[in-house]
Write an enzyme that holds these catalytic residues in place. Structure first.
Site, PDB file in Angstrom:
ATOM      1  N   THR A 111      33.584  36.089  33.572  1.00 50.98           N
ATOM      2  CA  THR A 111      34.095  34.914  33.955  1.00 50.98           C
ATOM      3  C   THR A 111      33.407  34.514  35.042  1.00 50.98           C
ATOM      4  O   THR A 111      32.673  33.375  35.085  1.00 50.98           O
ATOM      5  CB  THR A 111      35.588  35.086  34.131  1.00 50.98           C
ATOM      6  OG1 THR A 111      36.304  35.471  33.079  1.00 50.98           O
ATOM      7  CG2 THR A 111      35.982  33.585  34.483  1.00 50.98           C
ATOM      8  N   THR A 112      33.364  35.401  36.183  1.00 50.07           N
ATOM      9  CA  THR A 112      32.509  34.864  37.403  1.00 50.07           C
ATOM     10  C   THR A 112      31.181  34.559  37.112  1.00 50.07           C
ATOM     11  O   THR A 112      30.382  33.918  37.775  1.00 50.07           O
ATOM     12  CB  THR A 112      32.764  35.853  38.308  1.00 50.07           C
ATOM     13  OG1 THR A 112      34.270  36.112  38.511  1.00 50.07           O
ATOM     14  CG2 THR A 112      32.063  35.502  39.688  1.00 50.07           C
ATOM     15  N   TYR A 138      38.038  42.918  27.249  1.00 52.57           N
ATOM     16  CA  TYR A 138      38.298  42.042  28.439  1.00 52.57           C
ATOM     17  C   TYR A 138      39.443  41.063  28.025  1.00 52.57           C
ATOM     18  O   TYR A 138      39.437  40.179  27.341  1.00 52.57           O
ATOM     19  CB  TYR A 138      37.018  41.224  28.780  1.00 52.57           C
ATOM     20  CG  TYR A 138      37.113  40.300  29.945  1.00 52.57           C
ATOM     21  CD1 TYR A 138      36.213  39.437  30.220  1.00 52.57           C
ATOM     22  CD2 TYR A 138      38.268  40.224  30.534  1.00 52.57           C
ATOM     23  CE1 TYR A 138      36.437  38.510  31.286  1.00 52.57           C
ATOM     24  CE2 TYR A 138      38.450  39.398  31.775  1.00 52.57           C
ATOM     25  CZ  TYR A 138      37.521  38.543  32.204  1.00 52.57           C
ATOM     26  OH  TYR A 138      37.565  37.705  33.222  1.00 52.57           O
ATOM     27  N   ASN A 139      40.665  41.563  28.674  1.00 54.51           N
ATOM     28  CA  ASN A 139      41.850  40.826  28.094  1.00 54.51           C
ATOM     29  C   ASN A 139      42.143  39.915  29.458  1.00 54.51           C
ATOM     30  O   ASN A 139      42.342  40.279  30.542  1.00 54.51           O
ATOM     31  CB  ASN A 139      43.207  41.821  28.087  1.00 54.51           C
ATOM     32  CG  ASN A 139      44.431  41.380  27.432  1.00 54.51           C
ATOM     33  OD1 ASN A 139      44.157  40.380  26.604  1.00 54.51           O
ATOM     34  ND2 ASN A 139      45.584  41.310  28.222  1.00 54.51           N
ATOM     35  N   TYR A 140      42.204  38.596  28.815  1.00 49.74           N
ATOM     36  CA  TYR A 140      42.173  37.529  29.903  1.00 49.74           C
ATOM     37  C   TYR A 140      43.228  36.402  29.285  1.00 49.74           C
ATOM     38  O   TYR A 140      42.533  35.294  29.008  1.00 49.74           O
ATOM     39  CB  TYR A 140      40.976  36.918  30.348  1.00 49.74           C
ATOM     40  CG  TYR A 140      40.765  36.161  31.558  1.00 49.74           C
ATOM     41  CD1 TYR A 140      39.695  35.659  31.873  1.00 49.74           C
ATOM     42  CD2 TYR A 140      41.937  35.589  32.215  1.00 49.74           C
ATOM     43  CE1 TYR A 140      39.565  34.641  32.733  1.00 49.74           C
ATOM     44  CE2 TYR A 140      42.140  34.954  33.265  1.00 49.74           C
ATOM     45  CZ  TYR A 140      40.755  34.351  33.902  1.00 49.74           C
ATOM     46  OH  TYR A 140      40.560  33.283  34.601  1.00 49.74           O
ATOM     47  N   LYS A 195      39.839  45.921  30.654  1.00 49.97           N
ATOM     48  CA  LYS A 195      40.032  45.057  31.801  1.00 49.97           C
ATOM     49  C   LYS A 195      40.949  44.058  31.642  1.00 49.97           C
ATOM     50  O   LYS A 195      40.834  43.048  30.894  1.00 49.97           O
ATOM     51  CB  LYS A 195      38.382  44.330  32.174  1.00 49.97           C
ATOM     52  CG  LYS A 195      38.531  43.556  33.396  1.00 49.97           C
ATOM     53  CD  LYS A 195      37.054  43.006  33.705  1.00 49.97           C
ATOM     54  CE  LYS A 195      37.103  41.889  32.956  1.00 49.97           C
ATOM     55  NZ  LYS A 195      35.921  40.923  33.678  1.00 49.97           N
ATOM     56  N   ASP A 196      41.950  44.235  32.385  1.00 48.45           N
ATOM     57  CA  ASP A 196      43.065  43.291  32.063  1.00 48.45           C
ATOM     58  C   ASP A 196      43.402  42.285  33.253  1.00 48.45           C
ATOM     59  O   ASP A 196      43.607  42.632  34.282  1.00 48.45           O
ATOM     60  CB  ASP A 196      44.537  44.231  31.948  1.00 48.45           C
ATOM     61  CG  ASP A 196      45.700  43.372  31.260  1.00 48.45           C
ATOM     62  OD1 ASP A 196      46.815  43.799  32.017  1.00 48.45           O
ATOM     63  OD2 ASP A 196      45.467  42.467  30.886  1.00 48.45           O
ATOM     64  N   THR A 197      42.812  41.165  33.253  1.00 46.69           N
ATOM     65  CA  THR A 197      43.023  40.092  34.123  1.00 46.69           C
ATOM     66  C   THR A 197      44.399  39.600  33.961  1.00 46.69           C
ATOM     67  O   THR A 197      44.798  38.686  33.116  1.00 46.69           O
ATOM     68  CB  THR A 197      41.942  39.091  34.030  1.00 46.69           C
ATOM     69  OG1 THR A 197      40.587  39.687  34.226  1.00 46.69           O
ATOM     70  CG2 THR A 197      42.306  37.865  35.195  1.00 46.69           C
ATOM     71  N   VAL A 201      38.196  45.156  38.813  1.00 46.10           N
ATOM     72  CA  VAL A 201      37.370  44.352  38.456  1.00 46.10           C
ATOM     73  C   VAL A 201      37.449  42.966  39.215  1.00 46.10           C
ATOM     74  O   VAL A 201      38.353  42.209  38.682  1.00 46.10           O
ATOM     75  CB  VAL A 201      36.942  43.998  37.234  1.00 46.10           C
ATOM     76  CG1 VAL A 201      36.026  43.292  36.758  1.00 46.10           C
ATOM     77  CG2 VAL A 201      37.137  45.341  36.140  1.00 46.10           C
TER      78      VAL A 201
END
Ligand SMILES: O=C(O)C(=O)C[C@H](O)[C@H](O)COP(=O)(O)O
Length: 288
Positions: free
Chosen positions: A42-43, A128-130, A153-155, A193
């Site tokens: 995302t960044t 990548y869970n967002y 990676k769980d945001t 992360v």
């Protein structure tokens, strides 16, 4: 030891990716103690990059390090599969993908099929869970059903949500919220992360050191400082602010974000930096 993974920003100059700046930034973050570089997150403005640009950022960072997670997600399956194959051909150890975004109401079978098709090409696939950005939560039950996911990676603001993935044997799990760096490190997840690692990698490394020494009080104080830095930056627009903060705090130019994420103007940048200095003073933090 819990990992600190940076979703590295993508430096643009005149709306073109500046590979040299990206390489310098990656190298500098690794020297500061970051463990792996998450490319095209995302960044890193992943959704705003073409397939060719996602390849460009990968190749540039791979010139510096193999400690890479290559985010390949997108809405064109041919492109996603091309990038997965590229990663395999370049011996990139890990790829990651968010679930298909924007299209609402996607059934479970479709999400499962999406990730299984990536797994058919590459053998180390992270989710990548967002949920707040993608519009769907690929939860632990779904990950179990997909069957081939090696890491998540769980945001998520819920550390409990992230911990559910740890019930899956051998699953690597990271939390992506800047406000949960200390918690992710100290609750048995595999690490964090954190976008903030672009501009305060030293602080995040320090938080980890203090957690490892069981100095939770001072780790928490540093976390509260990060919370204030991030909350202030979000007031101006988080990703555009990260470029200003990284240039100021890391000491080198990192270009600009790509519109639609318009760069901060001069007065916004000055105001952000003044507020940032006040926060560092409040916490008596100075870069070593
Ligand atoms: O940038 C990435 O790829 C990351 O992994 C970090 C987080 O997912 C983003 O920083 C979004 O976090 P929020 O602003 O809290 O929604």
């Amino acid at each position: 030891m819990a990992e600190i993974i940076v979703p590295i920003l993508t430096p643009f100059k005149g709306n073109k990716i500046d590979k040299e700046i990206l390489k310098e930034h990656a190298s500098s973050l690794l020297k500061a103690g970051v463990d792996r570089i998450f490319v095209n997150g995302t960044t890193g403005m992943g959704p705003a990059l073409s397939r060719e640009e996602k390849e460009t950022t990968l190749r540039a960072v791979m010139e510096v390090t193999e400690k890479v997670i290559f985010q390949i997600g997108g809405l064109n399956m041919d492109d996603v599969k091309y990038l997965a194959k590229l990663a395999k051909d370049l011996s990139v150890k890990t790829v990651a993908s968010y679930a298909p975004y924007y299209f609402t109401g996607l059934p479970r079978w479709l999400i499962i099929k999406y990730f299984k098709e990536i797994c058919e090409i590459h053998d180390e696939v992270y989710l990548y869970n967002y949920p707040s950005a993608v519009g769907k939560d690929v939860d632990a039950e779904t990950v179990s059903e997909i069957g081939c996911i090696k890491g998540v990676k769980d945001t998520n603001d819920s550390i409990n949500h992230s911990l559910q993935y740890k019930k899956i044997p051998n699953m690597k799990v990271f939390n992506g919220a800047d406000t949960l760096v200390m918690t992710a490190i100290s609750t048995g997840l595999d690490g964090t992360v954190s976008a903030a690692a672009n501009f305060v990698p030293d602080v995040l490394v320090n938080i980890r050191e203090r957690v490892l020494k069981a100095d939770i009080g001072s780790a928490m104080r540093l976390q509260f400082m990060v919370d204030e830095l991030v909350s202030t930056a979000k007031g101006f627009g988080y990703i555009p602010s990260i470029y200003v903060l990284t240039k100021e705090l890391m000491g080198y130019d990192v270009g600009e974000p790509r519109p639609v994420l318009f760069p901060l103007n001069e007065s916004q940048s000055m105001e952000l930096l003044n507020k940032t200095r006040e926060i560092f003073e409040k916490y008596s933090w100075s870069k070593k």
